[in-house]
Design an enzyme around this catalytic site. Structure first.
Site, PDB file in Angstrom:
ATOM      1  N   LYS A   1     -56.922  79.808 -16.236  1.00  0.00           N
ATOM      2  CA  LYS A   1     -57.586  79.905 -15.093  1.00  0.00           C
ATOM      3  C   LYS A   1     -57.793  81.391 -14.567  1.00  0.00           C
ATOM      4  CE  LYS A   1     -56.047  75.869 -12.515  1.00  0.00           C
ATOM      5  NZ  LYS A   1     -56.282  74.859 -13.546  1.00  0.00           N
TER       6      LYS A   1
ATOM      7  N   ASP B   1     -61.040  77.471 -17.231  1.00  0.00           N
ATOM      8  CA  ASP B   1     -60.884  76.444 -16.127  1.00  0.00           C
ATOM      9  C   ASP B   1     -62.013  76.827 -14.959  1.00  0.00           C
ATOM     10  OD1 ASP B   1     -59.006  75.358 -17.789  1.00  0.00           O
ATOM     11  OD2 ASP B   1     -57.429  75.336 -16.144  1.00  0.00           O
ATOM     12  N   MET B   2     -62.498  75.770 -14.398  1.00  0.00           N
ATOM     13  CA  MET B   2     -63.338  76.048 -13.219  1.00  0.00           C
ATOM     14  C   MET B   2     -62.434  75.900 -11.935  1.00  0.00           C
ATOM     15  SD  MET B   2     -66.018  77.377 -12.295  1.00  0.00           S
ATOM     16  CE  MET B   2     -67.119  77.407 -13.398  1.00  0.00           C
TER      17      MET B   2
ATOM     18  N   ARG C   1     -66.931  72.298 -21.106  1.00  0.00           N
ATOM     19  CA  ARG C   1     -66.094  71.216 -20.759  1.00  0.00           C
ATOM     20  C   ARG C   1     -66.627  70.641 -19.432  1.00  0.00           C
ATOM     21  NH1 ARG C   1     -61.292  72.886 -18.427  1.00  0.00           N
ATOM     22  NH2 ARG C   1     -60.271  73.359 -20.142  1.00  0.00           N
TER      23      ARG C   1
ATOM     24  N   LYS D   1     -65.164  66.216 -13.441  1.00  0.00           N
ATOM     25  CA  LYS D   1     -65.869  65.638 -12.288  1.00  0.00           C
ATOM     26  C   LYS D   1     -65.721  66.722 -11.183  1.00  0.00           C
ATOM     27  CE  LYS D   1     -66.340  60.909 -13.330  1.00  0.00           C
ATOM     28  NZ  LYS D   1     -65.912  59.546 -13.342  1.00  0.00           N
TER      29      LYS D   1
ATOM     30  N   THR E   1     -62.498  63.897 -19.105  1.00  0.00           N
ATOM     31  CA  THR E   1     -62.774  62.588 -18.148  1.00  0.00           C
ATOM     32  C   THR E   1     -61.800  61.484 -19.074  1.00  0.00           C
ATOM     33  OG1 THR E   1     -64.102  60.885 -17.182  1.00  0.00           O
ATOM     34  CG2 THR E   1     -64.607  61.743 -19.146  1.00  0.00           C
TER      35      THR E   1
ATOM     36  N   ARG F   1     -53.170  67.809  -7.086  1.00  0.00           N
ATOM     37  CA  ARG F   1     -54.241  67.404  -7.459  1.00  0.00           C
ATOM     38  C   ARG F   1     -54.423  66.138  -8.087  1.00  0.00           C
ATOM     39  NH1 ARG F   1     -54.953  73.264  -7.789  1.00  0.00           N
ATOM     40  NH2 ARG F   1     -54.813  73.200 -10.054  1.00  0.00           N
TER      41      ARG F   1
HETATM   42  C1  LIG Z   1     -59.333  67.911 -19.977  1.00  0.00           C
HETATM   43  C2  LIG Z   1     -59.299  68.131 -18.557  1.00  0.00           C
HETATM   44  C3  LIG Z   1     -59.701  69.536 -17.955  1.00  0.00           C
HETATM   45  C4  LIG Z   1     -59.796  69.538 -16.844  1.00  0.00           C
HETATM   46  N1  LIG Z   1     -60.244  70.874 -16.179  1.00  0.00           N
HETATM   47  C5  LIG Z   1     -60.810  70.961 -14.782  1.00  0.00           C
HETATM   48  C6  LIG Z   1     -61.009  72.290 -14.363  1.00  0.00           C
HETATM   49  O1  LIG Z   1     -61.141  73.159 -14.991  1.00  0.00           O
HETATM   50  N2  LIG Z   1     -61.503  72.293 -13.098  1.00  0.00           N
HETATM   51  C7  LIG Z   1     -61.342  71.159 -12.110  1.00  0.00           C
HETATM   52  O2  LIG Z   1     -61.881  71.294 -11.019  1.00  0.00           O
HETATM   53  N3  LIG Z   1     -61.047  69.950 -12.842  1.00  0.00           N
HETATM   54  C8  LIG Z   1     -60.603  69.723 -14.019  1.00  0.00           C
HETATM   55  N4  LIG Z   1     -59.986  68.552 -14.379  1.00  0.00           N
HETATM   56  C9  LIG Z   1     -60.136  67.364 -13.486  1.00  0.00           C
HETATM   57  C10 LIG Z   1     -61.389  66.743 -13.161  1.00  0.00           C
HETATM   58  O3  LIG Z   1     -62.134  67.638 -12.315  1.00  0.00           O
HETATM   59  C11 LIG Z   1     -60.921  65.357 -12.471  1.00  0.00           C
HETATM   60  O4  LIG Z   1     -60.333  65.677 -11.243  1.00  0.00           O
HETATM   61  C12 LIG Z   1     -60.047  64.329 -13.304  1.00  0.00           C
HETATM   62  O5  LIG Z   1     -60.178  64.434 -14.603  1.00  0.00           O
HETATM   63  C13 LIG Z   1     -60.194  62.779 -12.786  1.00  0.00           C
HETATM   64  O6  LIG Z   1     -61.577  62.507 -12.951  1.00  0.00           O
HETATM   65  P1  LIG Z   1     -61.974  61.480 -14.112  1.00  0.00           P
HETATM   66  O7  LIG Z   1     -63.158  61.968 -14.806  1.00  0.00           O
HETATM   67  O8  LIG Z   1     -60.933  61.272 -15.061  1.00  0.00           O
HETATM   68  O9  LIG Z   1     -62.640  60.199 -13.541  1.00  0.00           O
HETATM   69  P2  LIG Z   1     -62.262  59.394 -12.396  1.00  0.00           P
HETATM   70  O10 LIG Z   1     -63.424  58.611 -11.915  1.00  0.00           O
HETATM   71  O11 LIG Z   1     -61.714  60.168 -11.183  1.00  0.00           O
HETATM   72  O12 LIG Z   1     -61.086  58.359 -12.867  1.00  0.00           O
HETATM   73  C14 LIG Z   1     -61.235  57.389 -13.919  1.00  0.00           C
HETATM   74  C15 LIG Z   1     -60.084  56.809 -14.141  1.00  0.00           C
HETATM   75  O13 LIG Z   1     -59.021  57.595 -14.947  1.00  0.00           O
HETATM   76  C16 LIG Z   1     -57.715  57.389 -14.565  1.00  0.00           C
HETATM   77  N5  LIG Z   1     -57.440  58.734 -13.901  1.00  0.00           N
HETATM   78  C17 LIG Z   1     -58.008  59.763 -13.313  1.00  0.00           C
HETATM   79  N6  LIG Z   1     -57.301  60.793 -12.881  1.00  0.00           N
HETATM   80  C18 LIG Z   1     -56.002  60.169 -12.974  1.00  0.00           C
HETATM   81  C19 LIG Z   1     -54.784  60.551 -12.481  1.00  0.00           C
HETATM   82  N7  LIG Z   1     -54.419  61.745 -11.889  1.00  0.00           N
HETATM   83  N8  LIG Z   1     -53.634  59.835 -12.511  1.00  0.00           N
HETATM   84  C20 LIG Z   1     -53.745  58.658 -13.387  1.00  0.00           C
HETATM   85  N9  LIG Z   1     -55.176  57.971 -13.548  1.00  0.00           N
HETATM   86  C21 LIG Z   1     -56.183  58.868 -13.600  1.00  0.00           C
HETATM   87  C22 LIG Z   1     -57.830  56.437 -13.414  1.00  0.00           C
HETATM   88  O14 LIG Z   1     -57.739  54.805 -14.112  1.00  0.00           O
HETATM   89  C23 LIG Z   1     -59.369  56.199 -13.190  1.00  0.00           C
HETATM   90  O15 LIG Z   1     -59.640  54.898 -12.640  1.00  0.00           O
HETATM   91  C24 LIG Z   1     -59.980  68.578 -15.811  1.00  0.00           C
HETATM   92  C25 LIG Z   1     -59.538  67.113 -16.401  1.00  0.00           C
HETATM   93  C26 LIG Z   1     -59.384  67.123 -17.559  1.00  0.00           C
HETATM   94  C27 LIG Z   1     -59.210  65.675 -18.421  1.00  0.00           C
END
Ligand SMILES: Cc1cc2nc3c(=O)[nH]c(=O)nc-3n(C[C@H](O)[C@H](O)[C@H](O)COP(=O)(O)OP(=O)(O)OC[C@H]3O[C@@H](n4cnc5c(N)ncnc54)[C@H](O)[C@@H]3O)c2cc1C
Length: 307
Positions: free
Chosen positions: A98, A132-133, A182, A185, A228, A290
């Site tokens: 970060k 990271d963002m 990368r 969401k 994701t 978060r």
């Molecule tokens: C490798 C990686 C790097 C990331 N880096 C960043 C970054 O640099 N900046 C940033 O803003 N965000 C980052 N994120 C977080 C991202 O922005 C999302 O907040 C997070 O991934 C949840 O979104 P989703 O795409 O999994 O989908 P969603 O639609 O939110 O979730 C899909 C399904 O995944 C499961 N799930 C999701 N989150 C969780 C959780 N916390 N606990 C348990 N189950 C869960 C649930 O079953 C959910 O129904 C990162 C995520 C990943 C995987």
């Protein structure tokens, strides 16, 4: 954005709450679901375990909003050492940083020099550096650092957030650099004029951007990584990639440690490129909140640990 998500994201910035909860045993037990431990060694050991199932790792030391150069330099030195340890152990592991952890707010030029030093060491150790963002107020600065570092080093990628209205435009400006992106969401609390407030709009934008990235990957103008756990999106991305004739090596899926573990293994067994992002370190409060906000049902897990 749901009220629970908004409240949890606001709580993630509360120093008072952090002081109240950080040292409680039940809270620490709940956190363990998302990280193997606070020590770097536990993260490296976890990476070695994942490697046995053909799953790579991305290591990140938790921490953000560092305000002094002395602290930022310690973070840079820590990550330089991590890259050396990854190389010595022969792990298929990368790092993710970060910029506010590397003192973006203290001194932008010095922060850029630190990222250059990390990209250089990542190249020397045949690893890879991810940026990271963070909150939307850092996007311009983060992309500027990325552009600068990417012109000197190939092995560096940046995260983009599909919830931001600006991301489609940012992506187009990055393609001339053949970026590694990368796509996630987005994990922060952003106002509606900056980020889509409705989840279904975020999901739709995620898929739109994913398809755009895949089409540029076809022309070797992008290296897409999809960060994701959304199994529906993952299936659609794999279908779109197959329809474009892209093989599994052209893109990867990155998931967080502790989330969808069985699916991580199943994807890797099908030949998809999979990495797990493993967090470690003691500064886990804001990051853990978060994770709770992403799925407020996780709060029950905390409560179960309490009782
Ligand atoms: C490798 C990686 C790097 C990331 N880096 C960043 C970054 O640099 N900046 C940033 O803003 N965000 C980052 N994120 C977080 C991202 O922005 C999302 O907040 C997070 O991934 C949840 O979104 P989703 O795409 O999994 O989908 P969603 O639609 O939110 O979730 C899909 C399904 O995944 C499961 N799930 C999701 N989150 C969780 C959780 N916390 N606990 C348990 N189950 C869960 C649930 O079953 C959910 O129904 C990162 C995520 C990943 C995987």
């Amino acid at each position: 954005m749901s009220l629970a998500r908004r409240l949890l994201l606001r709580a993630s910035r509360s120093q008072w709450l952090a002081r109240q909860l950080r040292d409680r045993a039940f809270f620490q037990r709940a956190v363990r679901r998302f990280m193997p431990g606070e020590a770097l060694d536990t993260a490296l050991d976890a990476a070695a375990e994942f490697a046995k199932s053909r799953i790579g790792a991305v290591l990140t030391e938790l921490g953000e909003q560092v305000t002094t150069r002395t602290e930022a330099e310690a973070v840079r030195e820590h990550y330089l050492g991590v890259l050396d340890r990854i190389r010595r152990r022969g792990l298929p592991a990368q790092i993710s940083v970060k910029l506010t952890h590397l003192g973006l707010e203290a001194d932008r030029e010095a922060c850029t020099r630190d990222v250059l030093a990390l990209a250089r060491r990542a190249e020397q150790t045949r690893s890879f550096l991810w940026i990271d963002m963070e909150e939307s107020r850092y996007v311009d600065a983060t992309l500027n650092v990325y552009r600068r570092v990417k012109t000197e080093w190939a092995n560096v990628g940046v995260c983009l957030q599909a919830y931001l209205r600006r991301t489609a435009g940012d992506l187009e400006t990055l393609f001339p650099l053949s970026p590694a992106i990368r796509l996630v969401k987005g994990a922060y609390n952003e106002p509606a004029d900056v980020a889509f407030p409705r989840k279904r709009d975020v999901d739709a934008n995620y898929l739109k951007l994913a398809v755009r990235l895949l089409s540029e990957a076809m022309r070797q103008r992008a290296k897409p990584v999809f960060g994701t756990h959304d199994l529906g999106s993952i299936a659609k991305i794999r279908e779109a990639a197959a329809a474009l004739g892209l093989d599994g090596g052209a893109y990867e899926f990155h998931l967080l440690y502790g989330i969808r573990a069985a699916e991580q293994r199943a994807l890797a067994a099908k030949g998809a490129g999979v990495r797990v992002l493993i967090s470690y370190g003691s500064a886990w409060f804001a990051w853990y909140m978060r994770r709770l906000a992403e799925r407020p049902a996780n709060v029950w897990f905390v409560v179960r640990n309490l009782v």
